[in-house]
Design an enzyme around this catalytic site. Sequence first.
Site, PDB file in Angstrom:
ATOM      1  N   ASP A   1      50.332  45.599 -25.142  1.00  0.00           N
ATOM      2  CA  ASP A   1      50.800  45.346 -23.567  1.00  0.00           C
ATOM      3  C   ASP A   1      52.128  45.272 -23.567  1.00  0.00           C
ATOM      4  O   ASP A   1      52.991  45.492 -24.305  1.00  0.00           O
ATOM      5  CB  ASP A   1      49.976  44.117 -23.142  1.00  0.00           C
ATOM      6  CG  ASP A   1      50.600  42.861 -23.674  1.00  0.00           C
ATOM      7  OD1 ASP A   1      50.755  42.875 -24.856  1.00  0.00           O
ATOM      8  OD2 ASP A   1      50.706  41.804 -22.997  1.00  0.00           O
TER       9      ASP A   1
ATOM     10  N   LYS B   1      44.453  49.835 -23.800  1.00  0.00           N
ATOM     11  CA  LYS B   1      44.776  48.396 -24.136  1.00  0.00           C
ATOM     12  C   LYS B   1      43.708  47.324 -23.749  1.00  0.00           C
ATOM     13  O   LYS B   1      43.394  46.550 -24.582  1.00  0.00           O
ATOM     14  CB  LYS B   1      45.927  48.086 -23.060  1.00  0.00           C
ATOM     15  CG  LYS B   1      46.536  46.727 -23.458  1.00  0.00           C
ATOM     16  CD  LYS B   1      45.836  45.784 -22.698  1.00  0.00           C
ATOM     17  CE  LYS B   1      46.352  44.362 -22.926  1.00  0.00           C
ATOM     18  NZ  LYS B   1      45.661  43.315 -22.303  1.00  0.00           N
TER      19      LYS B   1
ATOM     20  N   ARG C   1      41.132  46.732  -8.464  1.00  0.00           N
ATOM     21  CA  ARG C   1      40.350  46.880  -9.448  1.00  0.00           C
ATOM     22  C   ARG C   1      38.928  46.770  -8.903  1.00  0.00           C
ATOM     23  O   ARG C   1      37.840  46.864  -9.987  1.00  0.00           O
ATOM     24  CB  ARG C   1      40.540  45.655 -10.541  1.00  0.00           C
ATOM     25  CG  ARG C   1      41.991  45.232 -10.879  1.00  0.00           C
ATOM     26  CD  ARG C   1      42.494  44.104 -11.264  1.00  0.00           C
ATOM     27  NE  ARG C   1      43.717  43.980 -11.445  1.00  0.00           N
ATOM     28  CZ  ARG C   1      44.622  43.593 -10.422  1.00  0.00           C
ATOM     29  NH1 ARG C   1      43.954  43.232  -9.120  1.00  0.00           N
ATOM     30  NH2 ARG C   1      45.993  43.420 -10.433  1.00  0.00           N
TER      31      ARG C   1
ATOM     32  N   ARG D   1      46.634  34.048 -12.621  1.00  0.00           N
ATOM     33  CA  ARG D   1      45.759  34.848 -11.648  1.00  0.00           C
ATOM     34  C   ARG D   1      44.517  35.407 -11.712  1.00  0.00           C
ATOM     35  O   ARG D   1      43.531  35.241 -11.214  1.00  0.00           O
ATOM     36  CB  ARG D   1      46.716  35.765 -10.984  1.00  0.00           C
ATOM     37  CG  ARG D   1      45.902  36.286  -9.567  1.00  0.00           C
ATOM     38  CD  ARG D   1      46.830  36.972  -8.736  1.00  0.00           C
ATOM     39  NE  ARG D   1      46.108  37.496  -7.623  1.00  0.00           N
ATOM     40  CZ  ARG D   1      45.461  38.310  -7.448  1.00  0.00           C
ATOM     41  NH1 ARG D   1      45.327  39.304  -8.282  1.00  0.00           N
ATOM     42  NH2 ARG D   1      44.594  38.706  -6.524  1.00  0.00           N
TER      43      ARG D   1
ATOM     44  N   ASN E   1      47.714  44.589 -14.862  1.00  0.00           N
ATOM     45  CA  ASN E   1      48.638  44.751 -13.979  1.00  0.00           C
ATOM     46  C   ASN E   1      48.566  43.187 -12.972  1.00  0.00           C
ATOM     47  O   ASN E   1      48.492  43.232 -11.871  1.00  0.00           O
ATOM     48  CB  ASN E   1      48.756  45.837 -12.718  1.00  0.00           C
ATOM     49  CG  ASN E   1      50.155  45.768 -11.958  1.00  0.00           C
ATOM     50  OD1 ASN E   1      51.306  45.601 -12.842  1.00  0.00           O
ATOM     51  ND2 ASN E   1      50.038  46.338 -10.946  1.00  0.00           N
TER      52      ASN E   1
ATOM     53  N   PRO F   1      46.339  45.440 -29.672  1.00  0.00           N
ATOM     54  CA  PRO F   1      46.379  45.606 -28.354  1.00  0.00           C
ATOM     55  C   PRO F   1      47.848  45.598 -28.085  1.00  0.00           C
ATOM     56  O   PRO F   1      48.502  44.823 -28.231  1.00  0.00           O
ATOM     57  CB  PRO F   1      45.699  44.472 -27.782  1.00  0.00           C
ATOM     58  CG  PRO F   1      44.576  43.963 -28.800  1.00  0.00           C
ATOM     59  CD  PRO F   1      45.314  44.219 -29.977  1.00  0.00           C
TER      60      PRO F   1
END
Length: 279
Positions: free
Chosen positions: A226, A207, A165, A120, A115, A224
Amino acid sequence: MEKVFWDCPDFSLSQTLECGQCFRYQKEEDDCYTVICGQRVVTLGQEGGSIVFYGGGDIPFWKGYFDGDRSYGEIKQRLCNDDPIMAEAVSFAPGIRILRQEFFEMLISFILSQNNHIPRIRGLIQRLCREYGMPVKGDFYSFPTPIQLSHVSEEAYRSIGCGFRSRYMVDAVDKVLAGGFSTEELEKLSTDALRQRLMSICGVGQKVADCILLFSFGRYEVFPTDVWINRVFSHVYCAGEKLSPKELQKSAAERFGEDAGFAQQYLFHYGRKMKIGKE
DNA sequence: ATCCAGGATCTCC
DNA sequence: GGAGATCATGGA
Protein backbone atom coordinates in the site's frame (compact mmCIF):
# COMPACT_ATOMS: atom_id res chain seq x y z
CA MET A 1 -14.72 -11.85 37.88
CA GLU A 2 -12.95 -14.98 36.75
CA LYS A 3 -9.49 -14.36 35.39
CA VAL A 4 -7.61 -16.81 33.19
CA PHE A 5 -3.96 -16.22 32.52
CA TRP A 6 -2.17 -17.12 29.30
CA ASP A 7 1.60 -16.93 28.98
CA CYS A 8 2.20 -16.20 25.35
CA PRO A 9 5.66 -15.04 24.32
CA ASP A 10 6.28 -12.25 21.83
CA PHE A 11 2.76 -10.95 22.30
CA SER A 12 1.63 -7.44 23.03
CA LEU A 13 -2.13 -7.05 23.02
CA SER A 14 -2.03 -3.37 22.18
CA GLN A 15 0.58 -3.70 19.44
CA THR A 16 -1.21 -6.63 17.82
CA LEU A 17 -4.61 -4.97 17.84
CA GLU A 18 -3.51 -1.45 16.98
CA CYS A 19 -1.03 -2.14 14.21
CA GLY A 20 -3.66 -1.76 11.50
CA GLN A 21 -4.65 -5.34 10.73
CA CYS A 22 -7.79 -5.33 12.88
CA PHE A 23 -10.74 -2.96 13.04
CA ARG A 24 -12.94 -4.76 15.56
CA TYR A 25 -11.61 -3.86 18.98
CA GLN A 26 -12.18 -1.21 21.57
CA LYS A 27 -9.76 0.04 24.12
CA GLU A 28 -11.13 -0.04 27.67
CA GLU A 29 -9.76 1.37 30.89
CA ASP A 30 -6.57 -0.05 32.42
CA ASP A 31 -5.18 -0.97 28.99
CA CYS A 32 -7.79 -3.66 28.52
CA TYR A 33 -9.29 -4.38 25.13
CA THR A 34 -12.60 -5.80 24.03
CA VAL A 35 -12.31 -7.76 20.80
CA ILE A 36 -15.07 -9.08 18.57
CA CYS A 37 -14.87 -11.85 15.99
CA GLY A 38 -18.02 -13.28 14.52
CA GLN A 39 -20.46 -13.86 17.36
CA ARG A 40 -17.67 -13.99 19.91
CA VAL A 41 -16.62 -11.15 22.14
CA VAL A 42 -13.94 -11.13 24.80
CA THR A 43 -12.28 -8.67 27.13
CA LEU A 44 -8.55 -9.06 27.61
CA GLY A 45 -5.80 -7.40 29.53
CA GLN A 46 -2.09 -7.84 29.94
CA GLU A 47 -0.22 -8.18 33.22
CA GLY A 48 3.48 -8.37 32.66
CA GLY A 49 4.08 -11.14 30.18
CA SER A 50 0.68 -12.72 30.70
CA ILE A 51 -2.49 -12.18 28.74
CA VAL A 52 -5.53 -12.12 31.00
CA PHE A 53 -8.95 -13.31 29.87
CA TYR A 54 -11.72 -11.73 31.89
CA GLY A 55 -14.83 -13.82 32.31
CA GLY A 56 -13.76 -16.99 30.53
CA GLY A 57 -15.19 -17.31 27.03
CA ASP A 58 -13.98 -19.64 24.30
CA ILE A 59 -10.31 -19.45 25.19
CA PRO A 60 -9.08 -22.07 22.67
CA PHE A 61 -10.72 -20.08 19.91
CA TRP A 62 -9.02 -16.87 20.98
CA LYS A 63 -5.64 -18.56 21.25
CA GLY A 64 -6.06 -19.56 17.62
CA TYR A 65 -7.22 -16.06 16.74
CA PHE A 66 -4.02 -14.65 18.20
CA ASP A 67 -1.91 -17.28 16.39
CA GLY A 68 -0.78 -18.59 19.76
CA ASP A 69 1.03 -21.72 18.53
CA ARG A 70 3.51 -19.96 16.26
CA SER A 71 7.03 -19.14 17.37
CA TYR A 72 7.41 -15.47 16.58
CA GLY A 73 10.81 -15.50 18.23
CA GLU A 74 12.18 -17.63 15.41
CA ILE A 75 10.51 -15.51 12.75
CA LYS A 76 11.96 -12.32 14.19
CA GLN A 77 15.38 -13.87 14.43
CA ARG A 78 15.30 -14.87 10.76
CA LEU A 79 14.10 -11.42 9.72
CA CYS A 80 16.51 -9.40 11.82
CA ASN A 81 19.59 -11.47 11.15
CA ASP A 82 21.87 -9.25 9.11
CA ASP A 83 19.19 -6.57 8.70
CA PRO A 84 19.58 -3.69 11.19
CA ILE A 85 16.67 -1.78 9.67
CA MET A 86 14.29 -4.66 10.21
CA ALA A 87 15.74 -5.09 13.69
CA GLU A 88 14.76 -1.52 14.44
CA ALA A 89 11.24 -1.98 13.06
CA VAL A 90 10.81 -5.18 15.08
CA SER A 91 12.13 -3.63 18.27
CA PHE A 92 9.65 -0.80 17.80
CA ALA A 93 6.78 -3.27 18.22
CA PRO A 94 8.12 -6.73 19.04
CA GLY A 95 4.73 -7.94 20.26
CA ILE A 96 2.91 -7.91 16.93
CA ARG A 97 1.33 -11.20 15.91
CA ILE A 98 -0.66 -11.77 12.74
CA LEU A 99 -4.28 -12.42 13.64
CA ARG A 100 -6.37 -15.15 12.07
CA GLN A 101 -9.54 -13.26 11.22
CA GLU A 102 -12.73 -14.34 9.46
CA PHE A 103 -12.80 -14.33 5.69
CA PHE A 104 -16.00 -12.38 5.08
CA GLU A 105 -15.05 -9.73 7.65
CA MET A 106 -11.69 -9.24 5.97
CA LEU A 107 -13.24 -9.13 2.51
CA ILE A 108 -15.70 -6.40 3.43
CA SER A 109 -13.30 -4.53 5.72
CA PHE A 110 -10.57 -4.24 3.13
CA ILE A 111 -12.98 -3.35 0.35
CA LEU A 112 -13.98 -0.46 2.59
CA SER A 113 -10.32 0.32 3.32
CA GLN A 114 -9.45 1.52 -0.17
CA ASN A 115 -8.56 5.20 -0.41
CA ASN A 116 -9.61 5.61 3.22
CA HIS A 117 -8.06 6.39 6.62
CA ILE A 118 -7.82 3.72 9.29
CA PRO A 119 -9.89 5.70 11.85
CA ARG A 120 -12.58 6.24 9.26
CA ILE A 121 -12.55 2.58 8.20
CA ARG A 122 -13.22 1.62 11.81
CA GLY A 123 -16.14 4.04 11.99
CA LEU A 124 -17.60 2.69 8.75
CA ILE A 125 -17.38 -0.90 9.95
CA GLN A 126 -18.91 0.08 13.27
CA ARG A 127 -21.90 1.62 11.50
CA LEU A 128 -22.22 -1.41 9.24
CA CYS A 129 -22.30 -3.75 12.24
CA ARG A 130 -24.70 -1.58 14.21
CA GLU A 131 -27.03 -1.38 11.23
CA TYR A 132 -26.96 -4.98 9.97
CA GLY A 133 -25.30 -7.15 12.61
CA MET A 134 -26.76 -8.57 15.82
CA PRO A 135 -26.23 -7.16 19.30
CA VAL A 136 -23.73 -9.38 21.06
CA LYS A 137 -22.91 -7.65 24.28
CA GLY A 138 -23.42 -4.09 25.44
CA ASP A 139 -22.73 -1.77 22.55
CA PHE A 140 -20.97 -4.47 20.53
CA TYR A 141 -22.54 -5.89 17.40
CA SER A 142 -21.58 -8.93 15.37
CA PHE A 143 -20.20 -8.45 11.89
CA PRO A 144 -23.13 -8.97 9.50
CA THR A 145 -23.18 -12.24 7.60
CA PRO A 146 -23.57 -12.39 3.80
CA ILE A 147 -27.21 -13.33 4.31
CA GLN A 148 -27.80 -10.39 6.61
CA LEU A 149 -26.43 -8.14 3.88
CA SER A 150 -28.21 -9.91 1.03
CA HIS A 151 -31.08 -7.40 0.86
CA VAL A 152 -28.98 -4.26 1.41
CA SER A 153 -29.02 -1.81 -1.50
CA GLU A 154 -26.24 0.31 -2.89
CA GLU A 155 -28.10 3.38 -1.64
CA ALA A 156 -28.23 1.98 1.88
CA TYR A 157 -24.45 1.47 1.89
CA ARG A 158 -24.09 5.00 0.62
CA SER A 159 -26.21 6.32 3.46
CA ILE A 160 -23.83 4.94 6.09
CA GLY A 161 -20.85 6.51 4.30
CA CYS A 162 -19.46 3.78 2.05
CA GLY A 163 -19.36 6.21 -0.87
CA PHE A 164 -18.05 4.91 -4.20
CA ARG A 165 -17.31 1.58 -2.51
CA SER A 166 -21.04 0.88 -2.19
CA ARG A 167 -21.35 -0.91 -5.52
CA TYR A 168 -18.36 -3.05 -4.59
CA MET A 169 -20.16 -4.07 -1.42
CA VAL A 170 -23.18 -5.21 -3.40
CA ASP A 171 -21.03 -7.17 -5.83
CA ALA A 172 -19.05 -8.82 -3.03
CA VAL A 173 -22.16 -9.98 -1.18
CA ASP A 174 -23.77 -11.21 -4.41
CA LYS A 175 -20.72 -13.22 -5.44
CA VAL A 176 -20.23 -14.76 -1.99
CA LEU A 177 -23.88 -15.78 -1.84
CA ALA A 178 -23.68 -17.23 -5.36
CA GLY A 179 -21.27 -19.84 -4.01
CA GLY A 180 -17.66 -20.88 -4.32
CA PHE A 181 -16.53 -18.57 -1.52
CA SER A 182 -16.81 -20.72 1.56
CA THR A 183 -13.73 -20.70 3.75
CA GLU A 184 -13.42 -24.47 3.33
CA GLU A 185 -13.32 -24.20 -0.45
CA LEU A 186 -11.03 -21.21 -0.56
CA GLU A 187 -8.40 -22.50 1.82
CA LYS A 188 -7.75 -25.48 -0.47
CA LEU A 189 -6.59 -23.16 -3.26
CA SER A 190 -3.00 -22.22 -3.93
CA THR A 191 -2.08 -18.68 -3.00
CA ASP A 192 -2.10 -17.53 -6.63
CA ALA A 193 -5.40 -19.22 -7.39
CA LEU A 194 -6.95 -17.81 -4.23
CA ARG A 195 -5.75 -14.32 -5.08
CA GLN A 196 -7.28 -14.61 -8.55
CA ARG A 197 -10.56 -15.85 -7.10
CA LEU A 198 -10.73 -12.94 -4.69
CA MET A 199 -9.88 -10.47 -7.45
CA SER A 200 -12.88 -11.66 -9.45
CA ILE A 201 -14.91 -9.55 -7.02
CA CYS A 202 -15.36 -6.00 -8.21
CA GLY A 203 -13.46 -3.65 -5.92
CA VAL A 204 -10.87 -6.25 -4.94
CA GLY A 205 -7.47 -5.58 -6.49
CA GLN A 206 -4.18 -7.15 -5.56
CA LYS A 207 -3.60 -5.15 -2.40
CA VAL A 208 -7.01 -5.94 -0.90
CA ALA A 209 -6.68 -9.57 -1.97
CA ASP A 210 -3.25 -9.80 -0.35
CA CYS A 211 -4.56 -8.40 2.93
CA ILE A 212 -7.21 -11.12 2.94
CA LEU A 213 -4.59 -13.75 2.07
CA LEU A 214 -2.41 -12.65 4.96
CA PHE A 215 -4.91 -11.77 7.67
CA SER A 216 -7.47 -14.50 7.04
CA PHE A 217 -5.81 -17.40 5.25
CA GLY A 218 -2.37 -17.33 6.83
CA ARG A 219 -0.54 -16.96 3.53
CA TYR A 220 2.49 -15.49 5.24
CA GLU A 221 4.56 -15.18 2.08
CA VAL A 222 2.44 -12.36 0.64
CA PHE A 223 3.50 -8.74 1.04
CA PRO A 224 0.49 -6.38 0.84
CA THR A 225 1.75 -3.25 -0.85
CA ASP A 226 0.00 0.00 0.00
CA VAL A 227 1.05 3.66 0.09
CA TRP A 228 2.68 3.30 3.50
CA ILE A 229 4.74 0.23 2.77
CA ASN A 230 5.74 1.90 -0.47
CA ARG A 231 7.09 4.92 1.39
CA VAL A 232 8.83 2.91 4.08
CA PHE A 233 10.36 0.32 1.81
CA SER A 234 11.73 2.84 -0.67
CA HIS A 235 13.02 5.02 2.14
CA VAL A 236 14.84 2.35 4.14
CA TYR A 237 15.90 -0.12 1.46
CA CYS A 238 16.14 1.88 -1.78
CA ALA A 239 17.65 5.22 -0.72
CA GLY A 240 14.33 6.92 -1.37
CA GLU A 241 13.94 5.62 -4.89
CA LYS A 242 10.35 4.65 -5.58
CA LEU A 243 9.70 1.20 -6.99
CA SER A 244 6.64 0.08 -8.88
CA PRO A 245 4.41 -2.23 -6.82
CA LYS A 246 5.58 -5.14 -8.96
CA GLU A 247 9.27 -4.38 -8.42
CA LEU A 248 8.70 -3.81 -4.72
CA GLN A 249 7.01 -7.17 -4.26
CA LYS A 250 9.79 -8.94 -6.12
CA SER A 251 12.37 -7.24 -3.95
CA ALA A 252 10.45 -8.05 -0.77
CA ALA A 253 10.11 -11.70 -1.80
CA GLU A 254 13.86 -11.97 -2.34
CA ARG A 255 14.61 -10.23 0.91
CA PHE A 256 12.09 -11.85 3.25
CA GLY A 257 11.05 -15.08 1.53
CA GLU A 258 8.37 -17.03 3.36
CA ASP A 259 8.32 -14.47 6.18
CA ALA A 260 7.35 -11.54 3.95
CA GLY A 261 3.93 -11.09 5.53
CA PHE A 262 5.37 -10.75 9.01
CA ALA A 263 8.02 -8.37 7.72
CA GLN A 264 5.33 -6.30 6.06
CA GLN A 265 3.40 -5.85 9.28
CA TYR A 266 6.45 -4.86 11.35
CA LEU A 267 7.51 -2.39 8.66
CA PHE A 268 4.01 -1.04 8.09
CA HIS A 269 3.41 -0.27 11.74
CA TYR A 270 6.86 1.19 12.28
CA GLY A 271 6.68 3.33 9.16
CA ARG A 272 3.18 4.59 9.82
CA LYS A 273 3.80 5.51 13.45
CA MET A 274 7.15 7.14 12.69
CA LYS A 275 5.78 8.78 9.53
CA ILE A 276 8.75 7.48 7.59
CA GLY A 277 8.93 8.81 4.07
CA LYS A 278 6.30 11.47 4.68
CA GLU A 279 7.21 15.04 3.75
C1' DA B 1 -10.20 24.80 5.60
C1' DT B 2 -8.01 21.64 2.66
C1' DC B 3 -5.61 17.50 2.43
C1' DC B 4 -5.52 12.81 2.02
C1' DA B 5 -6.36 8.01 3.09
C1' DG B 6 -3.87 0.00 4.28
C1' DG B 7 -6.80 1.45 -3.99
C1' DA B 8 -9.44 0.02 -7.85
C1' DT B 9 -11.25 1.08 -12.12
C1' DC B 10 -11.79 3.36 -16.36
C1' DT B 11 -9.88 5.63 -20.17
C1' DC B 12 -6.37 6.80 -22.96
C1' DC B 13 -2.27 5.84 -25.65
C1' DG C 1 0.74 -2.95 -20.46
C1' DG C 2 1.75 1.45 -18.20
C1' DA C 3 0.46 6.43 -16.90
C1' DG C 4 -3.31 9.58 -15.32
C1' DA C 5 -7.85 11.09 -13.80
C1' DT C 6 -11.69 9.89 -11.00
C1' DC C 7 -14.22 8.28 -7.23
C1' DA C 8 -17.28 9.90 -1.77
C1' DT C 9 -16.40 10.84 2.66
C1' DG C 10 -14.91 12.68 7.03
C1' DG C 11 -10.91 12.52 10.38
C1' DA C 12 -6.89 15.26 11.18
